[in-house]
Design a protein around this motif. Structure first.
Motif, short mmCIF file in Angstrom:
data_model
loop_
_atom_site.label_atom_id
_atom_site.label_comp_id
_atom_site.label_asym_id
_atom_site.label_seq_id
_atom_site.Cartn_x
_atom_site.Cartn_y
_atom_site.Cartn_z
N PHE A 169 0.84 -1.19 0.00
CA PHE A 169 0.00 0.00 0.00
C PHE A 169 0.88 1.25 0.00
CE2 PHE A 169 -2.40 -3.34 2.11
CZ PHE A 169 -3.64 -3.26 1.49
N ASP A 170 0.34 2.34 -0.57
CA ASP A 170 1.06 3.60 -0.50
C ASP A 170 0.67 4.33 0.78
OD1 ASP A 170 -1.40 4.83 -0.95
OD2 ASP A 170 -0.95 5.40 -3.02
N ALA A 171 1.12 5.60 0.92
CA ALA A 171 0.89 6.37 2.14
C ALA A 171 -0.59 6.63 2.39
CB ALA A 171 1.67 7.68 2.10
N THR A 172 -1.41 6.57 1.35
CA THR A 172 -2.86 6.81 1.52
C THR A 172 -3.63 5.50 1.65
OG1 THR A 172 -3.26 6.85 -0.87
CG2 THR A 172 -2.70 8.96 0.20
N TYR A 173 -2.93 4.43 1.85
CA TYR A 173 -3.49 3.08 2.00
C TYR A 173 -4.19 2.59 0.73
CZ TYR A 173 -2.36 3.79 6.86
OH TYR A 173 -1.68 4.04 8.02
N LYS A 174 -3.73 3.10 -0.39
CA LYS A 174 -4.23 2.63 -1.67
C LYS A 174 -3.33 1.47 -2.11
CE LYS A 174 -4.96 3.92 -6.45
NZ LYS A 174 -4.69 4.90 -7.49
#
Length: 115
Positions: free
Chosen positions: A12-17
């Motif tokens: 996941f990226d920093a935005t939880y995507k």
């Protein structure tokens, strides 16, 4: 992990995507020690093992008291002289499988008939 389930690693990226998903392949190493039920007063007990076990040892109250004779071809072991070791004295008996690096890789209860 030997249940046939599918395992994945998800990033996941920093935005939880979710940004990546990959399958995780799991190889399960089968390791085990089995025994014939030991009858109190008998001098020998036999059993079998699977996995990278080099030695099988009998523990009494977590202290090694006997090392088995091993047959690497048939993956069986024999513990001898048990009539002098295994007593109805409230002790806890266990079998341990030891690998080639002398590390314990499996531990099971040593089943004694009548205890």
């Amino acid at each position: 992990m030997a249940d046939g389930a599918k395992y994945e690693v998800v990033g996941f990226d920093a935005t939880y995507k979710e940004v990546v998903r990959i399958d995780l392949k799991v190889n399960v190493l089968k390791v085990g020690v089995t025994q014939n039920v030991y009858t109190l007063g008998t001098s020998e007990n036999k059993g079998s093992y699977e996995g990278p076990i080099l030695r099988v040892r009998l523990l009494k109250n977590n202290i090694p008291v006997k090392q088995a004779d091993m047959d690497q071809v048939s993956q069986t072991y024999v513990l001898k002289g048990l009539d002098a070791i295994v007593k109805n004295d409230g002790s806890k008996y266990e079998l341990v499988g030891i690998d080639e690096y002398f590390k314990e890789i499996v531990r099971v209860d040593f089943v004694v008939d009548g205890l």
